[in-house]
Scaffold this active site. Structure first.
Site, PDB file in Angstrom:
ATOM      1  N   GLU A  20       0.805  -1.237   0.000  1.00  0.00           N
ATOM      2  CA  GLU A  20       0.000   0.000   0.000  1.00  0.00           C
ATOM      3  C   GLU A  20       0.833   1.279   0.000  1.00  0.00           C
ATOM      4  O   GLU A  20       0.620   2.165   0.822  1.00  0.00           O
ATOM      5  CB  GLU A  20      -0.963  -0.019   1.193  1.00  0.00           C
ATOM      6  CG  GLU A  20      -1.892  -1.228   1.141  1.00  0.00           C
ATOM      7  CD  GLU A  20      -2.818  -1.354   2.355  1.00  0.00           C
ATOM      8  OE1 GLU A  20      -2.664  -0.589   3.320  1.00  0.00           O
ATOM      9  OE2 GLU A  20      -3.695  -2.227   2.331  1.00  0.00           O
ATOM     10  N   GLU A  40      -5.901 -10.604  -1.704  1.00  0.00           N
ATOM     11  CA  GLU A  40      -6.718 -10.469  -0.487  1.00  0.00           C
ATOM     12  C   GLU A  40      -8.199 -10.491  -0.858  1.00  0.00           C
ATOM     13  O   GLU A  40      -9.004  -9.692  -0.370  1.00  0.00           O
ATOM     14  CB  GLU A  40      -6.339  -9.177   0.253  1.00  0.00           C
ATOM     15  CG  GLU A  40      -4.863  -9.137   0.594  1.00  0.00           C
ATOM     16  CD  GLU A  40      -4.433  -7.960   1.460  1.00  0.00           C
ATOM     17  OE1 GLU A  40      -5.316  -7.270   2.005  1.00  0.00           O
ATOM     18  OE2 GLU A  40      -3.219  -7.748   1.588  1.00  0.00           O
TER      19      GLU A  40
HETATM   20  C1  XIL Z   1      -6.037  -6.810   8.330  1.00  0.00           C
HETATM   21  C2  XIL Z   1      -6.315  -8.009   9.219  1.00  0.00           C
HETATM   22  O1  XIL Z   1      -7.174  -8.885   8.544  1.00  0.00           O
HETATM   23  C3  XIL Z   1      -6.917  -7.572  10.520  1.00  0.00           C
HETATM   24  O2  XIL Z   1      -7.048  -8.663  11.405  1.00  0.00           O
HETATM   25  C4  XIL Z   1      -6.066  -6.476  11.149  1.00  0.00           C
HETATM   26  O3  XIL Z   1      -6.703  -5.990  12.298  1.00  0.00           O
HETATM   27  C5  XIL Z   1      -5.813  -5.342  10.187  1.00  0.00           C
HETATM   28  O4  XIL Z   1      -5.252  -5.845   8.997  1.00  0.00           O
HETATM   29  N1  XIL Z   1      -4.884  -5.024   3.710  1.00  0.00           N
HETATM   30  C6  XIL Z   1      -3.843  -5.805   4.126  1.00  0.00           C
HETATM   31  C7  XIL Z   1      -4.029  -6.725   5.280  1.00  0.00           C
HETATM   32  O5  XIL Z   1      -2.803  -5.819   3.455  1.00  0.00           O
HETATM   33  O6  XIL Z   1      -2.843  -6.907   6.012  1.00  0.00           O
HETATM   34  C8  XIL Z   1      -5.120  -6.246   6.197  1.00  0.00           C
HETATM   35  O7  XIL Z   1      -5.330  -7.240   7.202  1.00  0.00           O
HETATM   36  C9  XIL Z   1      -6.387  -5.974   5.415  1.00  0.00           C
HETATM   37  C10 XIL Z   1      -6.154  -4.902   4.384  1.00  0.00           C
END
Ligand code: XIL
Length: 386
Positions: free
Chosen positions: A172, A277
């Site tokens: 990101e 994701e």
């Molecule tokens: C999220 C997790 O799923 C949560 O448990 C945590 O509280 C916050 O992060 N983008 C990403 C992930 O790259 O690492 C994130 O994961 C969700 C958004």
């Protein structure tokens, strides 16, 4: 004395019983086809050179979630740690690493023949905050932060060398408008922090694949910015193997046409594309939501924002199926360019979308339900690849 049956009557009975058998077989096969076979999607994707994974959490890894381990092992051949490899967990203080959960995750993957992917080395969220301050509590200097970033990347990657196929090196780094995200990394090091992270990662483990990862990749300005970054890396000879489209999708975003354009544009650079994701948020979003997956954006709970506590309505279920098929239709059309599809969570039970952007909701974003059972749409997804 039994009455002898006439020849015609016998024929009639045979025909009736044959008919009954056929009908019952049809009913059984219909029932069978409604319940997807565990692992069938993984099998068909692996034949196309695509790994199928999920982000899994520490409780699933520890075997504390009923039904989770067998379902994960059956359905996925790849995994990412949902949180425990992030810097705030793994590197909580200067000189202190906490390997416990990450080691457990890696052991779990090794035991179960699951390809582990590292998430993530450098990110503005869940960072090791101590890195950004020097010993006097002042903002770290550029050389100090570069040194700390390098040490972190080297230590983490080398511990899992040979056990992690590839890493989200930078997560990101670019905003939706295509500008560089303002974060301690960009502020304290400068715009070359991304390139430095990749150079260190390649040095740390020359055999590991290196990925860059972000959300809202269908937004044209963001797509273009990543294309510029990839071309720049390619010109400079900096290793990068794949680009991760996070794909935190919703009911009305992203625009599937733009999404497909992004996939095509990234594939045209020669890099592999990964859906890193994937999930589908069926719940209403706060007002003026822009479709981002900005973890720091949150909103307060309201009853009206949690409409499916007892399950999706038939109408919502249809939208869920249609949206999933639309995205997987795109993946099937571009299957040669995709090397991995990874869900953000193994089942609805543990999806982060139960608690983000609003805490305490009942969300249905994944292909395994709260009991870790596959949803019927998986059958139609499989057909797209056959
Ligand atoms: C999220 C997790 O799923 C949560 O448990 C945590 O509280 C916050 O992060 N983008 C990403 C992930 O790259 O690492 C994130 O994961 C969700 C958004």
């Amino acid at each position: 004395m039994p009455v002898p049956l006439s020849i015609n009557m016998k024929k009639y009975l045979i025909i009736i019983s044959l008919l009954a058998m056929t009908l019952s077989m049809q009913a059984k096969s219909k029932k069978k086809s409604d319940t997807p076979a565990p692992g069938a999607l993984k099998e068909v994707l692996v034949k196309n050179g695509i790994l199928l994974g999920a982000a899994i959490n520490q409780w699933e890894v520890a075997g504390e979630v009923p039904g989770a381990v067998p379902a994960i092992v059956a359905n996925f051949n790849s995994a990412e740690a949902e949180n425990c490899m992030k810097a705030e967990v793994i590197h909580p203080k200067e000189g202190v690493y906490d390997w416990k959960l990450a080691d457990e995750f890696i052991d779990f993957c090794q035991r179960n023949n699951i390809t582990a992917i590292g998430h993530c080395l450098v990110w503005h969220s869940q960072p090791a905050k101590w890195m950004f301050k020097d010993k006097n509590g002042e903002p770290a200097s550029r050389p100090l932060l570069i040194e700390r970033m390098k040490e972190h990347i080297f230590t983490v990657m080398q511990r899992y060398k040979g056990k992690v196929k590839g890493w989200d090196v930078v997560n990101e780094a670019i905003l939706d408008d295509g500008t560089l995200r303002v974060s301690p990394w960009s502020e304290l090091i400068g715009p070359d922090w991304i390139e430095l992270a990749f150079r260190f990662a390649h040095e740390a483990d020359p055999d590991a694949e290196l990925y860059i990862n972000d959300f809202s990749m269908a937004k044209p300005a963001k797509r273009e910015a990543y294309l510029r970054l990839i071309r720049d890396f390619q010109q400079k000879g900096i290793r990068i193997d794949a680009i991760g489209m996070q794909s935190h999708n919703g009911v009305d975003y992203p625009d599937v046409v733009e999404y497909e354009k992004t996939l095509e544009a990234y594939a045209a650079t020669g890099l592999k594309v990964m859906m890193t994701e994937l999930d589908l948020n069926m719940l209403p979003n706060p007002k003026d939501w822009d479709g981002s997956a900005e973890v720091n954006k949150k909103a307060a709970y309201e009853e009206a924002m949690n409409p499916y506590k007892k399950g999706l309505t038939l109408e919502a279920q249809k939208i869920f199926n249609d949206r999933y098929l639309a995205f997987f239709g795109i993946y099937a059309r571009h299957k040669e360019s995709i090397s991995r599809i990874n869900f953000w969570g193994a089942s609805d039970l543990n999806s982060w979308l139960n608690n983000w952007p609003i805490k305490g909701r009942t969300s249905y974003p994944l292909i395994l339900d709260r009991q870790y059972k596959l949803k019927p749409v998986v059958n139609d997804i499989i057909k797209l690849f056959e």
